[in-house]
Design an enzyme around this catalytic site. Structure first.
Site, PDB file in Angstrom:
ATOM      1  N   LYS A 152      64.446  45.355  13.646  1.00 39.87           N
ATOM      2  CA  LYS A 152      66.273  45.092  14.347  1.00 39.87           C
ATOM      3  C   LYS A 152      66.382  43.780  14.690  1.00 39.87           C
ATOM      4  CE  LYS A 152      64.187  42.958  18.459  1.00 39.87           C
ATOM      5  NZ  LYS A 152      65.432  42.269  19.442  1.00 39.87           N
TER       6      LYS A 152
ATOM      7  N   ASP B   7      61.368  46.100  24.017  1.00 35.24           N
ATOM      8  CA  ASP B   7      61.850  46.429  22.530  1.00 35.24           C
ATOM      9  C   ASP B   7      61.393  47.996  22.422  1.00 35.24           C
ATOM     10  OD1 ASP B   7      63.632  44.074  22.489  1.00 35.24           O
ATOM     11  OD2 ASP B   7      62.466  42.893  21.088  1.00 35.24           O
TER      12      ASP B   7
END
Ligand code: CDM
Ligand code: ATP
Length: 376
Positions: free
Chosen positions: A10, A138
């Site tokens: 990401k 995350d």
């Protein structure tokens, strides 16, 4: 037969850090975007009288014990589900370690997805997200995929509409991989130290960057007129949101001029400039001036990263310069998004000429994230 799972990466398209909390974490607001670059995990699991976890990796820097995010995830998931199993996971690392690309977090999410498949389990989506949040801030974003809003300490995720540029949903991207690793907890500590003497920056009424960033995202994605909800979202975890106007897909703009007018709302950015949401969502985001707060503390420590951002951007006013370039998470990886693959390749060359390793990839929208998850 091992279950193979792609463990995608990401970037953060903007990140605002808030005050430290009593639990040692910081509130934050961010927009996550998954990328097509991935590590791979191969997982074998079978029910057993006691749980035994074995990890292997091609990268000697990856811990192979209870410090590993994959280990944490497997142990936690089995314990929550009241199961015992022998689980072996090979982690094929392609992504940088301490890169700010969420690699370790993604490995954990991939392990959960692989474990479910290998043991034929079906964990309720809320439980999945709960377990993921316990492993790392995350991790939950990788159970959503595509673009997603992150808040709280980053673990509270909401799927965002697909981010497009000129009709493309797989936007060309360059990842620069500087030769340094940035520790995330240290970067948060540096943020606190830097602003210890300026308490107003942590004082919400005076300057609340998180609220500002939330408003920015709302201004770009907030048009509700055409929000559709498709319960057969690719992940099966969340319904698929689709913001047809902000997505800028040409076919959505068909119809009479009156209809088009109805579908082309405008909003204003922070400087009051009108943004045409029909244009494309990435440019609308960029125009709001989104930033990553970590740059404030990471760039002074590693001045070469600021230089790398300049190389990613390219000469200003030129057609092939980046649409946006920034640090990802707490770094050290930086990213640039481009109008075309050839512009991305030109940026890659600029970086390589300066001795910086760079990879060309694309953003990965949610449907693709899930459709290729189990491909080897
Ligand atoms: C920087 C980001 O990558 C942005 O996406 C994330 O916030 C980091 O998420 P992560 O690596 O999953 O972080 P975690 O494993 O949850 O936390 C590692 C450490 O970073 C710090 N941390 C993390 C997230 C957060 N919102 N505030 C923090 O202060 C804490 O010291 C924590 O002990
Ligand atoms: N599966 C894993 N892969 C890589 N590193 C891991 C893993 N599990 C634990 N670690 C440890 O975590 C540290 C940070 O790993 P990671 O690659 O996730 O950082 P990051 O890319 O900065 O992540 P984030 O974007 O979430 O901050 C490493 O120094 C490593 O020792």
């Amino acid at each position: 037969m091992p279950t193979h799972v792609r463990s995608y990466s990401k970037i953060n398209l903007g990140l605002a850090i808030g005050p430290p909390r009593s639990d040692g974490f910081h509130s934050l607001v961010t927009l996550y975007q998954t990328l097509a670059l991935y590590d791979q995990i191969a997982l074998v699991a079978r029910p057993a009288a006691v749980t035994r976890i074995t990890l292997r990796s091609n990268d000697p820097r990856v811990p192979l014990d209870a410090r590993n995010t994959v280990w944490k995830m497997v142990a936690k998931a089995l314990s929550v589900l009241n199961r015992t199993a022998e689980v072996t996971v090979h982690i094929q690392k392609n992504l940088p370690i301490q890169g700010g690309m969420g690699a370790g977090s993604a490995n954990a999410a991939a392990a959960l997805i692989g474990l479910e498949k290998a043991l034929c389990l079906s964990i309720p989506p809320e439980t999945r997200l709960e377990i993921a949040a316990q492993v790392g801030s995350d991790v939950p974003l990788f159970l959503v995929g595509g673009a997603s809003f992150g808040s709280n300490r980053g673990e509270a995720v909401t799927p965002a509409p697909v981010i497009t540029f000129e009709g493309q949903s797989e936007i060309p991207c360059v990842i620069a991989l500087p030769n340094v690793g940035v520790s995330t907890p240290q970067a948060f500590r540096d943020w606190d130290a830097r602003f210890k003497s300026a308490p107003d920056l942590h004082n919400p009424p005076i300057r609340d960057t998180m609220n500002e960033l939330s408003r920015t995202y709302a201004s770009v994605f907030g048009y509700q007129g055409e929000m559709e909800s498709n319960q057969s979202g690719a992940s099966g975890i969340f319904p698929e949101p689709s913001l047809s106007v902000a997505s800028g897909s040409p076919e959505k703009l068909q119809g009479t001029p009156d209809e088009q007018l109805h579908r082309s709302p405008e909003t204003t950015d922070r400087s009051g400039i009108k943004i045409d949401l029909a244009e494309n969502s990435l440019l609308a985001l960029v125009r709001t001036g989104i930033e990553n707060d970590f740059e404030t503390v990471v760039f002074p420590q590693y001045p070469s990263l600021r230089e790398i951002k300049r190389h990613l951007m390219g000469p200003s006013e030129q057609e092939n310069s980046a649409i946006i370039a920034a640090l990802s998470g707490s770094g050290s990886a930086l990213f640039g998004l481009y109008r075309s693959k050839s512009h991305a390749e030109a940026a890659q060359q600029r970086l390589q000429q300066h001795g910086v390793k760079a990879l060309v990839t694309t953003t990965l929208p949610r449907p693709l994230y899930w459709s290729d998850m189990f491909a080897e």
